[in-house]
Design a protein around this motif. Structure first.
Motif, PDB file in Angstrom:
ATOM      1  N   GLY A  17     -17.817 -26.429 111.550  1.00  0.00           N
ATOM      2  CA  GLY A  17     -16.974 -25.295 111.963  1.00  0.00           C
ATOM      3  C   GLY A  17     -16.930 -25.097 113.462  1.00  0.00           C
ATOM      4  N   GLY A  18     -17.103 -26.200 114.231  1.00  0.00           N
ATOM      5  CA  GLY A  18     -16.906 -26.120 115.680  1.00  0.00           C
ATOM      6  C   GLY A  18     -15.418 -26.178 115.993  1.00  0.00           C
ATOM      7  N   LEU A  19     -15.090 -26.505 117.241  1.00  0.00           N
ATOM      8  CA  LEU A  19     -13.677 -26.487 117.628  1.00  0.00           C
ATOM      9  C   LEU A  19     -12.853 -27.531 116.889  1.00  0.00           C
ATOM     10  N   VAL A  20     -13.449 -28.699 116.636  1.00  0.00           N
ATOM     11  CA  VAL A  20     -12.671 -29.754 115.983  1.00  0.00           C
ATOM     12  C   VAL A  20     -12.429 -29.395 114.516  1.00  0.00           C
ATOM     13  N   GLY A  21     -13.504 -29.045 113.809  1.00  0.00           N
ATOM     14  CA  GLY A  21     -13.361 -28.729 112.390  1.00  0.00           C
ATOM     15  C   GLY A  21     -12.507 -27.500 112.149  1.00  0.00           C
ATOM     16  N   SER A  22     -12.666 -26.467 112.981  1.00  0.00           N
ATOM     17  CA  SER A  22     -11.896 -25.250 112.695  1.00  0.00           C
ATOM     18  C   SER A  22     -10.415 -25.444 113.021  1.00  0.00           C
ATOM     19  N   GLU A  40     -22.983 -25.666 109.272  1.00  0.00           N
ATOM     20  CA  GLU A  40     -24.436 -25.577 109.267  1.00  0.00           C
ATOM     21  C   GLU A  40     -24.932 -24.268 109.880  1.00  0.00           C
ATOM     22  N   GLY A  41     -24.153 -23.724 110.795  1.00  0.00           N
ATOM     23  CA  GLY A  41     -24.567 -22.470 111.423  1.00  0.00           C
ATOM     24  C   GLY A  41     -24.757 -22.666 112.911  1.00  0.00           C
ATOM     25  N   ASP A  42     -25.149 -21.603 113.570  1.00  0.00           N
ATOM     26  CA  ASP A  42     -25.228 -21.619 115.022  1.00  0.00           C
ATOM     27  C   ASP A  42     -26.535 -22.273 115.478  1.00  0.00           C
ATOM     28  N   ASN A 185     -23.686 -21.375 107.309  1.00  0.00           N
ATOM     29  CA  ASN A 185     -25.126 -21.564 107.066  1.00  0.00           C
ATOM     30  C   ASN A 185     -25.404 -22.505 105.904  1.00  0.00           C
ATOM     31  N   ARG A 186     -24.597 -23.524 105.771  1.00  0.00           N
ATOM     32  CA  ARG A 186     -24.813 -24.542 104.743  1.00  0.00           C
ATOM     33  C   ARG A 186     -24.770 -25.921 105.413  1.00  0.00           C
ATOM     34  N   THR A 187     -25.831 -26.673 105.250  1.00  0.00           N
ATOM     35  CA  THR A 187     -25.875 -28.039 105.772  1.00  0.00           C
ATOM     36  C   THR A 187     -25.548 -28.987 104.633  1.00  0.00           C
ATOM     37  N   GLN A 239     -24.208 -29.319 132.141  1.00  0.00           N
ATOM     38  CA  GLN A 239     -24.660 -27.991 132.575  1.00  0.00           C
ATOM     39  C   GLN A 239     -23.538 -27.312 133.355  1.00  0.00           C
ATOM     40  N   ILE A 240     -23.465 -26.002 133.208  1.00  0.00           N
ATOM     41  CA  ILE A 240     -22.388 -25.206 133.813  1.00  0.00           C
ATOM     42  C   ILE A 240     -23.010 -23.983 134.483  1.00  0.00           C
ATOM     43  N   LEU A 241     -22.467 -23.587 135.636  1.00  0.00           N
ATOM     44  CA  LEU A 241     -22.876 -22.357 136.312  1.00  0.00           C
ATOM     45  C   LEU A 241     -21.668 -21.425 136.377  1.00  0.00           C
ATOM     46  N   ALA A 309     -26.713 -25.116 129.330  1.00  0.00           N
ATOM     47  CA  ALA A 309     -26.523 -26.542 129.051  1.00  0.00           C
ATOM     48  C   ALA A 309     -26.037 -26.669 127.616  1.00  0.00           C
ATOM     49  N   ALA A 310     -25.228 -27.662 127.364  1.00  0.00           N
ATOM     50  CA  ALA A 310     -24.755 -27.945 125.994  1.00  0.00           C
ATOM     51  C   ALA A 310     -24.538 -29.452 125.885  1.00  0.00           C
ATOM     52  N   LEU A 311     -24.428 -29.919 124.654  1.00  0.00           N
ATOM     53  CA  LEU A 311     -24.302 -31.361 124.438  1.00  0.00           C
ATOM     54  C   LEU A 311     -22.890 -31.749 124.025  1.00  0.00           C
ATOM     55  N   ARG A 312     -22.309 -32.648 124.794  1.00  0.00           N
ATOM     56  CA  ARG A 312     -21.010 -33.214 124.382  1.00  0.00           C
ATOM     57  C   ARG A 312     -21.216 -34.144 123.193  1.00  0.00           C
ATOM     58  N   VAL A 313     -20.138 -34.328 122.458  1.00  0.00           N
ATOM     59  CA  VAL A 313     -20.141 -35.268 121.329  1.00  0.00           C
ATOM     60  C   VAL A 313     -19.449 -36.527 121.849  1.00  0.00           C
ATOM     61  N   MET A 314     -20.221 -37.551 122.217  1.00  0.00           N
ATOM     62  CA  MET A 314     -19.653 -38.654 122.994  1.00  0.00           C
ATOM     63  C   MET A 314     -19.581 -39.963 122.199  1.00  0.00           C
ATOM     64  N   GLY A 339     -12.670 -31.406 122.783  1.00  0.00           N
ATOM     65  CA  GLY A 339     -12.191 -30.645 121.633  1.00  0.00           C
ATOM     66  C   GLY A 339     -11.360 -29.422 121.982  1.00  0.00           C
ATOM     67  N   VAL A 340     -11.464 -28.954 123.227  1.00  0.00           N
ATOM     68  CA  VAL A 340     -10.604 -27.838 123.659  1.00  0.00           C
ATOM     69  C   VAL A 340      -9.206 -28.406 123.900  1.00  0.00           C
ATOM     70  N   THR A 341      -9.158 -29.417 124.743  1.00  0.00           N
ATOM     71  CA  THR A 341      -7.878 -30.050 125.100  1.00  0.00           C
ATOM     72  C   THR A 341      -7.124 -30.513 123.851  1.00  0.00           C
TER      73      THR A 341
HETATM   74  C1  LIG Z   1     -20.762 -28.840 129.155  1.00  0.00           C
HETATM   75  C2  LIG Z   1     -19.529 -29.165 128.357  1.00  0.00           C
HETATM   76  C3  LIG Z   1     -18.282 -28.985 128.946  1.00  0.00           C
HETATM   77  C4  LIG Z   1     -17.133 -29.280 128.195  1.00  0.00           C
HETATM   78  N1  LIG Z   1     -15.911 -29.020 128.756  1.00  0.00           N
HETATM   79  C5  LIG Z   1     -14.780 -29.274 128.057  1.00  0.00           C
HETATM   80  C6  LIG Z   1     -13.514 -28.956 128.599  1.00  0.00           C
HETATM   81  O1  LIG Z   1     -13.391 -28.417 129.706  1.00  0.00           O
HETATM   82  N2  LIG Z   1     -12.404 -29.268 127.877  1.00  0.00           N
HETATM   83  C7  LIG Z   1     -12.489 -29.885 126.649  1.00  0.00           C
HETATM   84  O2  LIG Z   1     -11.469 -30.181 126.058  1.00  0.00           O
HETATM   85  N3  LIG Z   1     -13.688 -30.131 126.081  1.00  0.00           N
HETATM   86  C8  LIG Z   1     -14.834 -29.840 126.756  1.00  0.00           C
HETATM   87  N4  LIG Z   1     -16.055 -30.087 126.201  1.00  0.00           N
HETATM   88  C9  LIG Z   1     -16.105 -30.728 124.877  1.00  0.00           C
HETATM   89  C10 LIG Z   1     -15.867 -29.801 123.732  1.00  0.00           C
HETATM   90  O3  LIG Z   1     -16.643 -28.653 123.861  1.00  0.00           O
HETATM   91  C11 LIG Z   1     -16.214 -30.586 122.459  1.00  0.00           C
HETATM   92  O4  LIG Z   1     -15.355 -31.701 122.350  1.00  0.00           O
HETATM   93  C12 LIG Z   1     -16.061 -29.796 121.210  1.00  0.00           C
HETATM   94  O5  LIG Z   1     -16.707 -28.574 121.289  1.00  0.00           O
HETATM   95  C13 LIG Z   1     -16.638 -30.588 120.059  1.00  0.00           C
HETATM   96  O6  LIG Z   1     -16.469 -29.825 118.921  1.00  0.00           O
HETATM   97  P1  LIG Z   1     -16.990 -30.318 117.524  1.00  0.00           P
HETATM   98  O7  LIG Z   1     -16.449 -29.353 116.561  1.00  0.00           O
HETATM   99  O8  LIG Z   1     -16.719 -31.769 117.356  1.00  0.00           O
HETATM  100  O9  LIG Z   1     -18.583 -30.248 117.654  1.00  0.00           O
HETATM  101  P2  LIG Z   1     -19.614 -29.029 117.570  1.00  0.00           P
HETATM  102  O10 LIG Z   1     -19.215 -27.925 118.444  1.00  0.00           O
HETATM  103  O11 LIG Z   1     -20.972 -29.638 117.790  1.00  0.00           O
HETATM  104  O12 LIG Z   1     -19.496 -28.527 116.090  1.00  0.00           O
HETATM  105  C14 LIG Z   1     -19.956 -29.297 115.008  1.00  0.00           C
HETATM  106  C15 LIG Z   1     -20.343 -28.335 113.915  1.00  0.00           C
HETATM  107  O13 LIG Z   1     -20.721 -29.100 112.779  1.00  0.00           O
HETATM  108  C16 LIG Z   1     -21.790 -28.461 112.137  1.00  0.00           C
HETATM  109  N5  LIG Z   1     -22.533 -29.454 111.377  1.00  0.00           N
HETATM  110  C17 LIG Z   1     -23.212 -30.549 111.810  1.00  0.00           C
HETATM  111  N6  LIG Z   1     -23.759 -31.237 110.793  1.00  0.00           N
HETATM  112  C18 LIG Z   1     -23.421 -30.557 109.657  1.00  0.00           C
HETATM  113  C19 LIG Z   1     -23.684 -30.754 108.277  1.00  0.00           C
HETATM  114  N7  LIG Z   1     -24.381 -31.810 107.849  1.00  0.00           N
HETATM  115  N8  LIG Z   1     -23.207 -29.838 107.390  1.00  0.00           N
HETATM  116  C20 LIG Z   1     -22.493 -28.767 107.801  1.00  0.00           C
HETATM  117  N9  LIG Z   1     -22.195 -28.556 109.104  1.00  0.00           N
HETATM  118  C21 LIG Z   1     -22.650 -29.430 110.017  1.00  0.00           C
HETATM  119  C22 LIG Z   1     -22.596 -27.858 113.280  1.00  0.00           C
HETATM  120  O14 LIG Z   1     -23.328 -26.750 112.844  1.00  0.00           O
HETATM  121  C23 LIG Z   1     -21.515 -27.454 114.269  1.00  0.00           C
HETATM  122  O15 LIG Z   1     -21.152 -26.099 114.144  1.00  0.00           O
HETATM  123  C24 LIG Z   1     -17.229 -29.784 126.873  1.00  0.00           C
HETATM  124  C25 LIG Z   1     -18.490 -29.933 126.294  1.00  0.00           C
HETATM  125  C26 LIG Z   1     -19.628 -29.621 127.011  1.00  0.00           C
HETATM  126  C27 LIG Z   1     -20.960 -29.780 126.352  1.00  0.00           C
END
Ligand SMILES: Cc1cc2nc3c(=O)[nH]c(=O)nc-3n(C[C@H](O)[C@H](O)[C@H](O)COP(=O)(O)OP(=O)(O)OC[C@H]3O[C@@H](n4cnc5c(N)ncnc54)[C@H](O)[C@@H]3O)c2cc1C
Length: 377
Positions: A17-22, A40-42, A185-187, A239-241, A309-314, A339-341
Motif C-alpha cells: 500500500g505504498g505509492l506504487v500499490g495504491s 504490511e503496515g507502517d 497490518n497484514r503481511t 537522506q533529506i533535510l 532517511a528512507a530507502l529507495r526501491v532500486m 513512484g511519485v513521478t
Molecule cells: C530519499 C528518497 C527520495 C525520493 N524522491 C523521489 C522523488 O523526488 N520523486 C519520485 O518520483 N520518487 C522519489 N523517491 C522514490 C519513491 O518514494 C518510491 O519510488 C516509492 O515510494 C516506492 O513506492 P513503493 O510502493 O514501491 O514502495 P514502498 O513505499 O516501500 O511500499 C511498499 C509497501 O509494501 C508493503 N509490503 C512489503 N512486503 C509486504 C508483504 N509481504 N505483504 C504485504 N505488504 C507488504 C510495505 O509495508 C509497504 O507499505 C524517493 C525515495 C527516497 C527514499
C-alpha cells in the motif's frame, strides 16, 4: 480478510500500500474491478513517506528511450490524476508542473549536463525532447542570490513537484471512495498459486483472486519468485533535510532543491548503498547542506527543522520493472525508484492493462527478463 480467519474473494489483489500499490489499486478500482489492497503496515522503509516529492522527467531514461517515454507519459497523465483525486477526495495534492531546472556547479558539471541532455534529445527521436542549457546570466534574472560557483543549468518544460504525503493519502481515500477494500497490518507470507487463481495468506486469513499485482516495494524481491516472477530490487538510502519556511521563492523546482507550497525548502537527497540501514549520518547531511549553500549562500541563514532517511526501491539498472508471469498468468510485478513521478502512469495506464488481463507490448523492455544474462562460457 475476516477477523477470525476465512477467505474473501476479489477480482484483483494488490500487495503493498505504498505509492506504487495504491496508485495501481486506485486505477483497478476505477476500471471496475473489485480490488483489495493488502499492506504490511507502517513498518516498511518509508520510501512512500520519505521521498522528495518531485515529478521529475528531465534525466529519466538516459540510454533507455522507453523509460524516457514512460516518464513523459506519466507527467502528461499527472494533471488528470491530481484533478480527479481532488474532486473525488477533497485532497489537493499540490501538483505544480512549471518545468524544472538542474543547477550545475563549475564548468565540468555544466558540460557533462549538456552532453546528458543532448543524448536524451537524440534518443527521443521523433518523440522529441525539449531542453535548454541556461547560462548563469539568464538564471540570475529568476533566481537571485546564486552562489559564485553556479555556472548554469539544464531546463525542461516537463518537470514538476507535488506533496507526496497528500498524494499517498488521496490515493488511499480515492480507492476507498470507489469501494475498494484496504487490508492494513497484514503481511502476505504464503501464496497458493495457479494460473488466474491466487490464494494469498497472512496467518489464518486468506484472500483470493484471479489477478495479483506485486507492488510491495523491497518486499517484491522475496515475493516475486513465488509467482514465477523476478524482482531483484535492492535498498538505496536517501537522506533529506528541510529548512524552516521562508518568503523567498523559486518559481520552479531545482532538482535537488525545491520549495514546498508552505514555504519550506527541501534539500536532498543522497544515494547510499548501505543495505537496510535507515540511520542518518551527519557527514552525509553536511554534504547535502554544503552543496545547497554553495548553490545559494543565503540558505545558510535558515534553520534546518527536519531531516530523515528512507530507502529507495532500486532495480539493478535503475529502471522500473513491470512484468507478468508466464507460468502463472494473472500475476504482475511493479517496481521503480520514482513512484511519485510515475503515479500518473501507474493509475492511468498500467492499472488498465492489468484490468484488461495483460501488459501492452510497449512494456516488454521493462520485463525483468533483461537481467537473465547467460553466464559467460
Ligand atoms: C530519499 C528518497 C527520495 C525520493 N524522491 C523521489 C522523488 O523526488 N520523486 C519520485 O518520483 N520518487 C522519489 N523517491 C522514490 C519513491 O518514494 C518510491 O519510488 C516509492 O515510494 C516506492 O513506492 P513503493 O510502493 O514501491 O514502495 P514502498 O513505499 O516501500 O511500499 C511498499 C509497501 O509494501 C508493503 N509490503 C512489503 N512486503 C509486504 C508483504 N509481504 N505483504 C504485504 N505488504 C507488504 C510495505 O509495508 C509497504 O507499505 C524517493 C525515495 C527516497 C527514499
Amino acid at each position: 480478510m475476516g477477523q477470525n480467519g476465512g477467505m474473501q474473494r476479489y477480482d484483483a489483489i494488490v500487495i503493498g500500500g505504498g505509492l506504487v500499490g495504491s496508485a495501481i489499486a486506485y486505477g483497478l478500482q476505477r476500471a471496475g474491478l473489485d480490488a483489495a489492497l493488502v499492506d504490511e503496515g507502517d513498518v516498511a522503509f518509508r520510501a512512500s513517506r520519505g521521498n522528495f516529492g518531485l515529478v521529475w522527467v528531465q534525466s529519466k531514461g538516459l540510454g533507455a528511450p522507453h523509460y524516457q517515454r514512460w516518464t513523459r507519459l506519466s507527467a502528461e497523465e499527472w494533471p488528470k490524476l491530481a484533478a480527479e483525486l481532488g474532486e473525488r477526495t477533497g485532497v489537493a495534492v499540490g501538483l505544480e508542473q512549471p518545468g524544472g531546472l538542474q543547477l550545475c556547479l563549475g564548468e565540468g558539471e555544466f558540460s557533462e549536463r549538456q552532453a546528458t541532455m543532448e543524448q536524451m534529445r537524440a534518443e527521443a527521436g521523433n518523440f522529441g525532447f525539449e531542453y535548454r542549457m541556461l547560462g548563469r546570466d539568464e538564471l540570475e534574472e529568476t533566481l537571485p542570490g546564486l552562489g559564485a560557483e553556479v555556472t548554469g543549468g539544464s531546463w525542461t518544460p516537463y518537470d514538476g513537484h507535488v506533496n507526496s504525503l497528500y498524494l499517498l493519502h488521496a490515493l488511499h481515500r480515492g480507492f476507498l471512495a470507489r469501494r475498494g477494500t484496504y487490508i492494513p497490518n497484514r503481511t502476505i507470507d504464503y501464496a497458493g498459486v495457479a494460473p488466474n487463481d491466487f490464494r494469498l495468506g497472512s496467518g489464518a486469513d486468506e484472500v483470493c483472486a484471479p489477478k495479483v499485482v506485486l507492488a510491495a516495494g523491497l518486499g517484491n524481491a522475496a515475493l516475486a519468485p513465488l509467482f514465477g516472477l523476478c524482482a531483484p530490487v535492492r535498498p538505496q538510502r536517501g537522506q533529506i533535510l528541510v529548512t524552516e519556511r521562508t518568503e523567498r521563492t523559486w518559481p520552479i523546482p531545482l532538482g535537488s532543491l525545491r520549495q514546498t507550497l508552505e514555504g519550506s525548502i527541501m534539500l536532498g537527497s543522497s544515494e547510499e548503498e548501505v543495505g537496510f540501514d535507515t540511520g542518518q549520518k551527519p557527514e552525509v547531511m553536511q554534504a547535502i547542506a554544503a552543496r545547497a549553500v554553495r548553490t545559494f549562500p543565503w540558505l545558510a541563514e535558515l534553520q534546518i527543522v527536519r531531516a530523515w532517511a528512507a530507502l529507495r526501491v532500486m532495480p539493478p539498472d535503475g529502471k522500473p520493472i513491470y512484468d507478468e508471469s508466464v507460468r502463472f498468468s494473472g500475476a504482475f510485478t511493479a517496481n521503480c525508484h520514482s513512484g511519485v513521478t510515475l503515479a500518473g502512469a501507474h493509475a492511468n495506464v498500467f492499472a488498465p492493462m492489468v484490468a484488461a488481463g495483460s501488459l501492452d507490448p510497449m512494456m516488454m523492455p521493462f520485463s525483468a527478463k533483461r537481467f537473465d544474462v547467460p553466464a559467460a562460457a
